[in-house]
Design an enzyme around this catalytic site. Structure first.
Site, PDB file in Angstrom:
ATOM      1  N   HIS A  47       0.815  -1.212   0.000  1.00  0.00           N
ATOM      2  CA  HIS A  47       0.000   0.000   0.000  1.00  0.00           C
ATOM      3  C   HIS A  47       0.851   1.265   0.000  1.00  0.00           C
ATOM      4  O   HIS A  47       0.500   2.259  -0.627  1.00  0.00           O
ATOM      5  CB  HIS A  47      -0.925  -0.013   1.223  1.00  0.00           C
ATOM      6  CG  HIS A  47      -1.998   1.025   1.175  1.00  0.00           C
ATOM      7  ND1 HIS A  47      -3.097   0.928   0.358  1.00  0.00           N
ATOM      8  CD2 HIS A  47      -2.144   2.195   1.860  1.00  0.00           C
ATOM      9  CE1 HIS A  47      -3.873   1.985   0.529  1.00  0.00           C
ATOM     10  NE2 HIS A  47      -3.324   2.760   1.423  1.00  0.00           N
ATOM     11  N   HIS A  94     -10.281   2.735  -1.010  1.00  0.00           N
ATOM     12  CA  HIS A  94     -10.481   2.336   0.381  1.00  0.00           C
ATOM     13  C   HIS A  94     -11.308   1.059   0.374  1.00  0.00           C
ATOM     14  O   HIS A  94     -12.356   0.960   1.016  1.00  0.00           O
ATOM     15  CB  HIS A  94     -11.154   3.448   1.195  1.00  0.00           C
ATOM     16  CG  HIS A  94     -10.351   3.846   2.388  1.00  0.00           C
ATOM     17  ND1 HIS A  94     -10.882   4.136   3.612  1.00  0.00           N
ATOM     18  CD2 HIS A  94      -9.002   3.975   2.559  1.00  0.00           C
ATOM     19  CE1 HIS A  94      -9.926   4.450   4.475  1.00  0.00           C
ATOM     20  NE2 HIS A  94      -8.770   4.363   3.850  1.00  0.00           N
TER      21      HIS A  94
END
Length: 742
Positions: A47, A94
């Site tokens: 990430h 998200h």
């Protein structure tokens, strides 16, 4: 709390590989402390580090056009729109947080992307989103859908930014792993752009905004693994948002930037203090000395590891010009926000973290960051077995529908085609009064106040196309997003992207990713729409399967003259209806094939980038010369669905049509083909001759379809659909499903 012994077993539990743990020990020249292990684990997570994607991302066109900063250089992309103004914009995912906690997962996705915009000194003027869910007949899907939409709406509405556009798709592959991609656009004076940099020995380092708690610890790591039954236990990894605090933080941030009080500023998103301190230091080729005792905490027994990894929302790290400390504190006091000096910039190029008088971490920041010495991998690729099998599909073996009218109504009312009004009515799309064209049209149009300009923006991607042909499907995603802003009267400027894929360690998934990047690079170069940055989201899969590869494109375009703003709906009785572009009866990956035959087969529609570019030039020329009254691209559902939308998109003033659609081989193929590079336009009777003269001189074929008018859509003198019936199918399909009992 007694800190655990740091060893290989603990490193593996933190998501590092054995090789990576060896590198950490080698680069530090010792075994890392517990806090250092935590910092490396989040900063080297997929990430934060993009370790499995950065090598391919660097092949994208990352400069040129109107770009003011290169891709990845700042928190968001920056595009010059003239008059001393620039647009900052970015999209991020998200997905994993929204899968386990849909409301807060989606809300904090919006909050994070807004902070990326205003840390550059840009005031947010619009928000967009791109959402993917499973089948709406499933109760769990409806729960996720409802929670995500409410989270997006509540955060954006409370913060005070209009949510102006987006897209929503439904497919079984997203059932356990929804995709929630949030995009934001801001406006900034080019002389007041802030940078995420730390430099200047002795300059104070502030933490501002909310206090720090345990929410979101290891959120970045959680986003770098597959969804499984254990994911529900990761609920503490989902952050909790407060849009009212963020609104205060926005105003305070813009004020300190405007008053020239700072050297640099960065949002604390993924990896929290670990990320902001290391990235800002690395960019400034500096170091920092940080005292965690000074960080305002919500829970007073937090240790250094937790404070460094917390992803509590609405926080910033600010490097202030020495001597300006009191001015900065005064501004944050006025907005009733925390503002504490937690350290200073050094010229030693080391990140020193202290807690309770003890040195908890000492790491050169260049070892942690993307573009520094974080790991970079080239993964194995393998063409998936399904690829050639799906390409061999023969559409001619499909049975013809018994009833074209019933087939059309089934497609037109499918959740992928039907109006998403149930979604966007929960969003405030008009706050700040910049919105000229809101949700429901081809692209949103946002007015730039005190100018004669506007911005058009759209998100686009058809995951089915990319699944069937990753390279060509991604080209289509870029082309369609550009086509949508062109239909609004805008010149495409640049894109941001959110690349949603499965586990990169699986060669078939990485092959999809590699091919998608190739397609995006080719299309963006062709349209001169450089990639400003964005987000890579891997591990979007559950034990059952990966999601369709979904490289979402966020496109922005510029309208130089407000008189050129164009919308999709038919405007006048007796206007002439034309289609620009050619149909090739392509149904591979189509809504028709899925909804009617329950198949995802064939090749995606072909995309000729030159033909697409020619179409853009023609439409913009026609708009500039005031020769067309509406423009609407033909996409999912084909020409019949597009015509129906043109009739009823303005449901307060619906206008029917009498048209003749040429049939090449079969009605179902011609009506529901999703061939690319096609746009439906309307022309006033008095402009017919001039329109046809210009269109004839272009490289784009065009056909006269019929005339607008009446209370129904009449097709080929055989099929008739009343506008009231079309509106019921289109506007009530999703509400009916959402009102169904679980």
């Amino acid at each position: 709390m007694k800190e655990p012994e740091v060893n290989l077993k603990l490193a593996l539990e933190h998501g590092l590989t054995e090789e990576e743990y060896g590198w950490v020990c080698e680069r530090l020249g010792r075994t890392p402390t517990f806090t250092e292990l935590g910092i490396f684990s989040v900063m080297w997570s997929e990430h934060c580090s993009y370790k499995n994607s950065i090598a391919l991302l660097k092949t994208l066109p990352r400069s040129g056009g109107r770009l003011l900063v290169g891709a990845g250089e700042e928190n968001a992309g920056l595009v010059d729109i003239g008059d001393g103004l620039a647009i900052a914009f970015k999209i991020e995912s998200h997905n994993h947080p929204s899968a386990v906690e849909p409301y807060q997962g989606a809300a904090t996705g919006v909050g994070g992307i807004l902070r990326d915009i205003f840390t550059m000194g840009a005031r947010p003027i619009a928000a967009l989103n791109s959402l993917r869910f499973g089948n709406l007949d499933d109760a769990r899907t409806r729960y996720l859908f409802e929670g995500v939409v409410k989270g997006i709406g509540d955060y954006g509405n409370c913060f005070g930014v209009p949510t102006v556009a987006g897209e929503v798709y439904f497919d079984e592959c997203y059932k356990t792993n929804p995709l929630v991609n949030a995009m934001a656009i801001g406006l900034v004076d080019t002389k007041r752009v802030a940078s995420a940099v730390a430099k200047g020995n002795g300059n104070p380092v502030f933490i501002v905004g909310s206090s720090t708690g345990r929410d979101g610890i290891h959120g970045a790591t959680f986003a770098s693994e597959e969804i499984s039954e254990k994911s529900e236990a990761k609920r503490p990894s989902v952050q909790v948002g407060d849009p009212f605090t963020e609104k205060l933080l926005l105003e305070a941030t813009l004020e300190i930037i405007k008053n020239d009080l700072i050297v640099g500023i960065q949002d604390m998103g993924a990896a929290g203090i670990s990320c902001s301190t290391s990235e800002m230091s690395a960019k400034g080729k500096s170091g920092m000395k940080i005292n965690l005792d000074k960080v305002p905490l919500r829970e007073h027994d937090m240790n250094a590891y937790e404070i460094m990894l917390s992803e509590s929302q609405e926080r910033m790290l600010v490097v202030v010009k020495k001597g300006k400390e009191e001015e900065v504190k005064k501004i944050f006091d006025k907005w009733d926000l925390h503002c504490e000096i937690i350290g200073e910039v050094t010229d030693e190029e080391n990140l020193l973290i202290y807690h309770h008088g003890e040195l908890k971490a000492e790491i050169p920041p260049v070892e942690l960051v993307l573009g520094g010495n974080a790991p970079v991998y080239y993964r194995d690729t393998k063409e998936p077995e399904y690829f050639m099998e799906t390409l061999s599909f023969d559409k001619n073996k499909l049975p013809e529908p018994d009833c074209i009218s019933d087939t059309f109504e089934k497609i037109f009312s499918s959740p992928n085609i039907a109006s998403k009004r149930w979604v966007y009515e929960q969003y405030d799309s008009m706050v700040r009064t910049n919105t000229i064209v809101g949700p429901g049209s081809d692209a949103a149009v946002i007015y730039i106040k005190e100018t004669n300009k506007a911005i058009a923006a759209k998100t686009d991607c058809n995951g089915r196309y990319v699944y069937l042909n990753p390279k060509e499907g991604t080209k289509i995603a870029v082309a369609e997003s550009a086509r949508n802003v062109v239909c609004s009267g805008a010149i495409p400027l640049a894109i941001t992207n959110c690349l949603n894929f499965g586990n990169p360690y699986k060669p078939e998934n990485y092959w999809q990713f590699k091919k998608a990047i190739e397609g995006m690079s080719e299309a963006c170069k062709y349209f001169n729409t450089p990639v400003t940055g964005g987000n890579v989201s891997f591990y979007n899969e559950s034990p059952e399967a990966a999601v369709y590869p979904t490289p979402t494109i966020g496109m922005v375009g510029l309208i130089e003259n407000l008189e050129n703003v164009t919308t999709a709906n038919f405007k006048n009785e007796n206007d002439l209806i034309y289609v620009l572009g050619e149909d090739y009866e392509e149904i591979g990956g189509s809504e028709y094939l899925k909804v009617v035959h329950n198949l995802v087969k064939g090749d995606c529609p072909k995309i000729d980038l030159q033909a697409e570019k020619d179409l853009h030039h023609l439409v913009l020329n026609l708009i500039e010369q005031k020769l067309i009254n509406s423009a609407h691209d033909i996409s999912e559902g084909g020409i019949l669905c597009a015509l129906a939308e043109c009739c009823i998109i303005d449901d307060e003033n619906p206008i029917g049509a009498n048209v003749h659609i040429p049939i090449k081989t079969r009605e179902d193929f011609s009506f529901f083909s999703e061939s690319q590079s096609r746009i439906i336009v309307t022309v006033s009777q008095e402009n017919k001759e001039k329109f046809e003269e210009i269109a004839s001189k272009s490289f784009t074929p065009f056909y006269f379809l019929g005339i607008a008018g009446g209370k129904s859509l009449n097709i080929n003198e055989q099929y008739q659909f009343s506008l009231n019936h079309l509106m019921d199918l289109y506007y009530n399909s999703i509400p009916r499903k959402m009102n169904a009992k679980s």
